[in-house]
Enzyme design. Structure first.
Site, PDB file in Angstrom:
ATOM      1  CD  GLN A 147      -0.929  -0.759   3.688  1.00 13.77           C
ATOM      2  OE1 GLN A 147      -2.152  -0.718   3.677  1.00 13.77           O
ATOM      3  NE2 GLN A 147      -0.244  -1.340   4.663  1.00 13.77           N
TER       4      GLN A 147
ATOM      5  CG  HIS B 248      -5.546   2.791  19.326  1.00 12.94           C
ATOM      6  ND1 HIS B 248      -4.926   3.929  18.857  1.00 12.94           N
ATOM      7  CD2 HIS B 248      -5.574   1.915  18.278  1.00 12.94           C
ATOM      8  CE1 HIS B 248      -4.568   3.739  17.593  1.00 12.94           C
ATOM      9  NE2 HIS B 248      -4.949   2.541  17.216  1.00 12.94           N
TER      10      HIS B 248
ATOM     11  CG  ASP C 127      -1.601   2.096  14.679  1.00 15.78           C
ATOM     12  OD1 ASP C 127      -1.880   2.072  15.884  1.00 15.78           O
ATOM     13  OD2 ASP C 127      -2.394   1.708  13.796  1.00 15.78           O
TER      14      ASP C 127
ATOM     15  N   GLY D  41      -2.797 -11.849   8.200  1.00 19.59           N
ATOM     16  CA  GLY D  41      -3.603 -12.213   9.368  1.00 19.59           C
ATOM     17  C   GLY D  41      -4.456 -13.442   9.142  1.00 19.59           C
TER      18      GLY D  41
ATOM     19  CG  ASP E  29      -6.371  -1.467  14.579  1.00 16.54           C
ATOM     20  OD1 ASP E  29      -7.162  -0.894  13.802  1.00 16.54           O
ATOM     21  OD2 ASP E  29      -5.422  -0.880  15.136  1.00 16.54           O
ATOM     22  CB  SER E  30      -8.682  -4.676   9.458  1.00 12.97           C
ATOM     23  OG  SER E  30     -10.032  -4.277   9.608  1.00 12.97           O
ATOM     24  CB  THR E  31      -7.167  -0.936   6.157  1.00 10.71           C
ATOM     25  OG1 THR E  31      -7.085  -2.209   5.522  1.00 10.71           O
ATOM     26  CG2 THR E  31      -5.784  -0.508   6.568  1.00 10.71           C
ATOM     27  CG  ASP E  32     -11.917   1.679   5.414  1.00  7.79           C
ATOM     28  OD1 ASP E  32     -12.565   1.669   6.465  1.00  7.79           O
ATOM     29  OD2 ASP E  32     -11.334   2.692   4.986  1.00  7.79           O
TER      30      ASP E  32
ATOM     31  N   PRO F 215      -5.528  -4.401   1.208  1.00  8.87           N
ATOM     32  CG  PRO F 215      -3.561  -3.460   2.068  1.00  8.87           C
ATOM     33  CD  PRO F 215      -4.713  -3.181   1.165  1.00  8.87           C
TER      34      PRO F 215
END
Ligand code: AG3
Length: 281
Positions: free
Chosen positions: A31, A62, A86, A138, A155-158, A162
């Protein structure tokens, strides 16, 4: 100079932050990664054009992903975190002395390296001795695990790019298998507001609900995510997020800026339009 970052929420709505300084812009194997300093929100992390966190409001996200499950089962010892390069979720988890092992499966090492260098506020505990980082997909990581974890935090992206695999029924089934009997799965669950996000939230709930006997949704206000209204999923093999809330959580004296036990009970109360979205699911 007038420099702005803009995320498009739909074709017809966008959100912009005035940029002080663009610090990182790289293309990893997976990405595009950007980091910039802003006047109002501090340092900001962006993946593929989607805002992942700002220093000003990351605590909300978080804390809500971590303390909700931790306050339901104080016996959590073994935790798997998926994505989360992060380090924000790991920072919150390390506040608990009772946690013995934190495995983190993050596909993109470059995200971790960049956050360690430029986002110390969230990455500060990635070197804790209980933390082991696996630079792996994952979905693949969790496939080989059985009865191994008390808690999995996704805790993923949209659900595009990926992060897409982390919203599939196959993935949730593998998480179920990887969890112990008192296991809890928490995931970032998109927003109920703009149509595309709401569709993703609905599908996600459908899939989790078809795998886990307990599947609830809770919410928080996150100013820099699309619409500001954000959802999280709480799924388990039996534990209920409200009736099983540990009355003694306060005595642990965990320092939080957003989470508290009153809010814990309140955040599962959803607006009618959101309830309907999931009832029709
Ligand atoms: N996780 C992704 C939140 C989704 C944000 N979506 C968006 N801006 N379109 C954030 C990672 C923080 N640890």
């Amino acid at each position: 100079m007038d420099l702005w970052f803009t995320e498009y929420y739909t074709k017809n709505a966008r959100f912009s932050i005035k940029v002080d300084k663009h610090i990182v812009s790289v293309e990893s194997e997976y990405q595009r990664i950007d980091v910039f300093d802003s006047y109002l929100f501090g340092r900001v992390l962006v993946l593929d054009g989607y805002l992942m966190l700002t220093e000003k409001d990351e605590f909300i996200y978080h804390e809500m992903m971590t303390h909700i499950p931790m306050a339901v089962n104080p016996k959590i010892r073994d935790v798997l975190v998926i994505g989360a390069g992060d380090g924000g979720v790991v920072r919150e988890l390390t506040k608990y002395d009772s946690i013995e092992r934190i495995d983190m499966a993050e596909i993109d090492k470059m995200v971790v390296d960049i956050c360690k260098e430029y986002l110390p506020l969230t990455a500060c505990k990635l070197d804790d001795e209980r933390v082991k980082i696996y630079y792996e997909d994952g979905l693949k990581f969790v496939r080989s695990k059985e009865n191994a974890y008390d808690l999995i935090i996704v805790d993923s992206t949209d659900p595009f790019g990926p992060g897409e695999d982390l919203f599939t029924k196959e993935f949730y089934g593998n998480c179920y298998k990887a969890l112990k009997d008192s296991g809890i799965l928490v995931n970032q669950h998109e927003s109920p507001y703009y149509p595309n996000d709401a569709l993703a939230a609905k599908r996600t709930h459908q899939r989790i609900n078809s795998v886990f006997p307990v599947a609830k949704v809770y919410q928080a206000h996150i100013p820099t995510y699309p619409s500001g209204h954000w959802l999280f999923g709480f799924a388990s093999k039996g534990l209920d997020p409200i009736t099983d809330l540990d009355p003694d959580w306060n005595s642990l004296s965990i320092k939080t800026r957003y989470y508290n036990m009153d809010l814990h009970k309140g955040c599962f109360a959803l607006p009618n339009y959101v309830k309907e979205l999931f009832e029709n699911a």
